[in-house]
Write a protein that holds these residues in place. Structure first.
Motif, short mmCIF file in Angstrom:
data_model
loop_
_atom_site.label_atom_id
_atom_site.label_comp_id
_atom_site.label_asym_id
_atom_site.label_seq_id
_atom_site.Cartn_x
_atom_site.Cartn_y
_atom_site.Cartn_z
N TYR A 112 49.85 33.68 45.97
CA TYR A 112 49.54 34.78 44.90
C TYR A 112 48.08 35.11 45.30
O TYR A 112 47.28 34.43 45.76
CB TYR A 112 49.59 33.82 43.45
N PRO A 113 47.66 36.36 44.96
CA PRO A 113 46.39 36.61 45.31
C PRO A 113 45.51 36.43 44.22
O PRO A 113 45.75 35.82 43.19
CB PRO A 113 46.54 38.15 45.10
N THR A 114 44.13 36.32 44.84
CA THR A 114 43.18 35.84 43.92
C THR A 114 42.19 37.13 43.41
O THR A 114 41.58 37.58 44.24
CB THR A 114 42.03 34.71 44.56
N LEU A 115 42.53 37.70 42.35
CA LEU A 115 41.95 38.88 41.85
C LEU A 115 40.47 39.03 41.34
O LEU A 115 39.83 40.03 41.40
CB LEU A 115 42.87 39.76 41.01
N THR A 116 40.09 37.89 40.63
CA THR A 116 38.78 38.00 40.08
C THR A 116 38.20 36.49 40.41
O THR A 116 38.81 35.56 40.85
CB THR A 116 38.97 38.12 38.51
N TRP A 117 37.01 36.52 40.03
CA TRP A 117 36.23 35.19 40.22
C TRP A 117 36.68 34.08 39.17
O TRP A 117 36.84 32.98 39.63
CB TRP A 117 34.71 35.23 39.86
N ALA A 118 37.21 34.23 37.99
CA ALA A 118 38.18 33.51 36.99
C ALA A 118 39.26 32.76 37.87
O ALA A 118 39.78 31.68 37.26
CB ALA A 118 38.61 34.35 35.94
N ASP A 119 39.90 33.66 38.66
CA ASP A 119 40.94 32.78 39.55
C ASP A 119 40.52 31.56 40.10
O ASP A 119 41.13 30.66 40.51
CB ASP A 119 41.32 33.83 40.72
N MET A 120 39.16 31.39 40.74
CA MET A 120 38.53 30.45 41.26
C MET A 120 38.65 29.14 40.22
O MET A 120 38.78 27.87 40.52
CB MET A 120 37.18 30.36 41.70
N GLY A 121 38.55 29.41 38.84
CA GLY A 121 38.51 28.40 37.67
C GLY A 121 39.86 28.04 37.66
O GLY A 121 40.21 26.83 37.68
N ALA A 122 40.73 29.12 37.56
CA ALA A 122 42.09 28.66 37.01
C ALA A 122 42.87 27.85 38.32
O ALA A 122 43.44 26.85 38.20
CB ALA A 122 43.09 30.11 36.94
N GLN A 180 38.06 37.35 28.63
CA GLN A 180 39.26 38.14 28.99
C GLN A 180 39.77 37.67 30.24
O GLN A 180 41.00 37.72 30.60
CB GLN A 180 39.10 39.59 28.53
N MET A 181 38.59 37.86 31.06
CA MET A 181 39.08 37.59 32.57
C MET A 181 39.71 36.26 32.83
O MET A 181 40.42 35.97 33.70
CB MET A 181 37.61 37.68 33.24
N ALA A 182 39.08 35.27 32.00
CA ALA A 182 39.76 33.96 32.00
C ALA A 182 41.18 33.72 31.38
O ALA A 182 42.02 33.28 32.12
CB ALA A 182 38.71 32.94 31.19
N GLN A 183 41.46 34.72 30.51
CA GLN A 183 42.84 34.76 29.88
C GLN A 183 43.50 35.28 30.88
O GLN A 183 44.95 34.71 31.18
CB GLN A 183 42.83 35.50 28.52
N ASP A 184 43.14 36.54 31.55
CA ASP A 184 44.01 37.16 32.69
C ASP A 184 44.41 36.20 33.74
O ASP A 184 45.36 36.04 34.14
CB ASP A 184 43.14 38.26 32.93
N ALA A 185 43.46 35.36 34.12
CA ALA A 185 43.68 34.49 35.19
C ALA A 185 44.66 33.42 34.74
O ALA A 185 45.66 32.94 35.41
CB ALA A 185 42.25 33.54 35.52
N LEU A 186 44.67 32.71 33.55
CA LEU A 186 45.56 31.99 33.07
C LEU A 186 46.84 32.53 33.02
O LEU A 186 47.89 31.88 33.35
CB LEU A 186 45.13 31.35 31.54
N ASN A 187 47.06 33.82 32.47
CA ASN A 187 48.32 34.38 32.59
C ASN A 187 48.95 34.56 33.99
O ASN A 187 50.09 34.34 33.96
CB ASN A 187 47.96 35.92 31.77
N ARG A 188 48.01 34.65 35.05
CA ARG A 188 48.72 34.97 36.10
C ARG A 188 48.96 33.49 36.89
O ARG A 188 49.70 33.56 37.77
CB ARG A 188 47.76 35.93 37.05
N TRP A 189 48.16 32.34 36.64
CA TRP A 189 48.25 31.14 37.13
C TRP A 189 49.26 30.10 36.44
O TRP A 189 49.60 29.31 37.05
CB TRP A 189 47.10 30.73 37.84
N TRP A 190 49.36 30.48 35.33
CA TRP A 190 50.14 29.33 34.55
C TRP A 190 51.47 28.81 34.95
O TRP A 190 51.84 27.89 35.48
CB TRP A 190 50.30 29.80 33.04
N TRP A 191 52.35 29.93 34.91
CA TRP A 191 53.72 29.65 35.63
C TRP A 191 54.22 29.28 37.06
O TRP A 191 54.63 28.33 37.46
CB TRP A 191 54.71 30.75 35.31
N PRO A 192 53.23 29.93 37.69
CA PRO A 192 53.34 29.50 39.29
C PRO A 192 52.93 28.11 39.40
O PRO A 192 53.20 27.29 40.22
CB PRO A 192 52.40 30.51 40.15
#
Ligand code: 3HC
Length: 311
Positions: A112-122, A180-192
């Motif tokens: 999966y791609p890492t689109l924002t800095w929040a992805d590093m947290g997720a 919102q960036m954190a919520q977006d990262a959670l939305n993209r990383w939760w199910w995977p």
């Protein structure tokens, strides 16, 4: 009907005695461990790529040095695991060739791609969080070298998960855009992250045998449930929303019930059709080819030293 060696072997496994490289073992046990440990090692090595994408764009020097330390740890985990797999008689070159040819798997999560800095947290919080839940039982698995490699890996993984959650906390305490960036990262990383634990127990072809050989101490669904139960309170603490409308606390079972996993997505990603599969393999093959001169130089230097010793 088990042969005398097989029943002696199974008795050792049942008694929790570690199987060591020079011990007799069924061919199937050896093959299963080579499959699982080499794919685990591939996961660590490929797992560096999504995070590598953000090293030059970390928001502070502190975050940059932490991210670099984590990526370096993953490389080390890969080396421990390749070494553990080599004790079973497979060569490093063979394992790497199997990864590059697409024959060997690595964890679906890294496609999966890492689109924002929040992805590093997720990733730190959810992906390493899931990896810890999967790896702690492996510290007690029946194969000695694998169990011992896991003990060191798990210590470093807890730092990975904590620094990821720290990034998410900073963002959730920040501006509305950061939250919102954190919520977006959670939305993209939760199910995977839930798919990391593998197919459902009903669909898992390897679980029964791996459980009998005490390679798999808990089932895929048991560990997945542990991840959900552990993470939902953390999401609530962050003030974020779980991207699952069917999530509900079940008073009777003492666990969260959760929605359906998209197994078609999972199967697609494993087959090589995830968002980043081709890019990840291309990057690995290029790194390997670009590093050939360095490996050759190391071998030439070692041979020269051998000759000098023999003179
Ligand atoms: N990604 C890719 N393939 C997966 C998968 C996933 N998330 N989950 C399952 N599969 C594959 C299995 O490898 C198997 O295919 P194979 O027979 O060709 O290898 C098939 O799907 C059926 O799954 P099973 O559940 O029957 O297979 P296993 O008994 O091997 O269980 C597993 C799968 C739970 C992943 C197990 O192999 C395991 O515990 N492996 C060690 C842990 C591991 O690999 N973790 C990677 C996580 S990421 C990581 O460690 C990096 C961290 O530092 C962030």
């Amino acid at each position: 009907e088990m042969s005398p060696e097989e029943s002696a072997f199974q008795q050792k496994v049942d008694e929790g005695i570690k199987i060591e490289p020079k011990d007799w073992m069924p061919e199937g046990y050896r093959k299963t461990l080579i499959r699982q440990i080499s794919q685990h090692a591939h996961s660590e090595i490929v797992g560096q790529l999504p995070e590598g994408n953000w090293v030059t764009r970390a928001p502070t020097l502190k975050r940059k040095s932490i991210l670099l330390a984590k990526i370096q740890d993953e490389a080390g985990h890969g080396l421990y695991l390749y070494s553990a797999a080599e004790t079973l008689g497979v060569s490093r070159d063979q394992m790497v060739a199997d990864l590059h040819s697409g024959k060997a798997k690595y964890s679906s999560i890294f496609n999966y791609p890492t689109l924002t800095w929040a992805d590093m947290g997720a990733i730190g919080w959810l992906v390493d969080g899931s990896a810890i839940i999967n790896q702690i039982p492996l510290c007690r698995c029946s194969y000695g070298p694998y169990a011992r490699a896991m003990i060191r890996v798990c210590k470093e993984e807890s730092f990975h998960a904590r620094q990821g959650y720290d990034i998410m906390m900073s963002l959730c305490k920040g501006t509305p855009e950061q939250k919102q960036m954190a919520q977006d990262a959670l939305n993209r990383w939760w199910w995977p992250s839930l798919m990391m634990f593998g197919p459902s127990d009903a669909e898992s072809v390897n679980s029964a045998q791996s459980a009998a050989w005490r390679i798999k101490l808990f089932s895929n669904d048991e560990l997945r449930q542990k991840m959900v139960d552990q993470t939902v309170p953390q999401i609530e603490y962050l003030g974020l929303t779980v991207p699952d409308p069917d999530l509900k606390w079940n008073e009777e079972t003492g666990h969260y019930d959760y929605g359906k996993i998209d197994w078609e997505e999972f199967t697609n990603v494993i087959k090589g059709n995830g968002p980043c599969n081709r890019e990840r393999l291309r990057t690995r093959v290029k790194a390997y080819e670009d590093g050939a001169w360095f490996r050759d130089a190391l071998v030439a230097h070692a041979e020269k030293q051998e000759r000098r010793k023999a003179e």
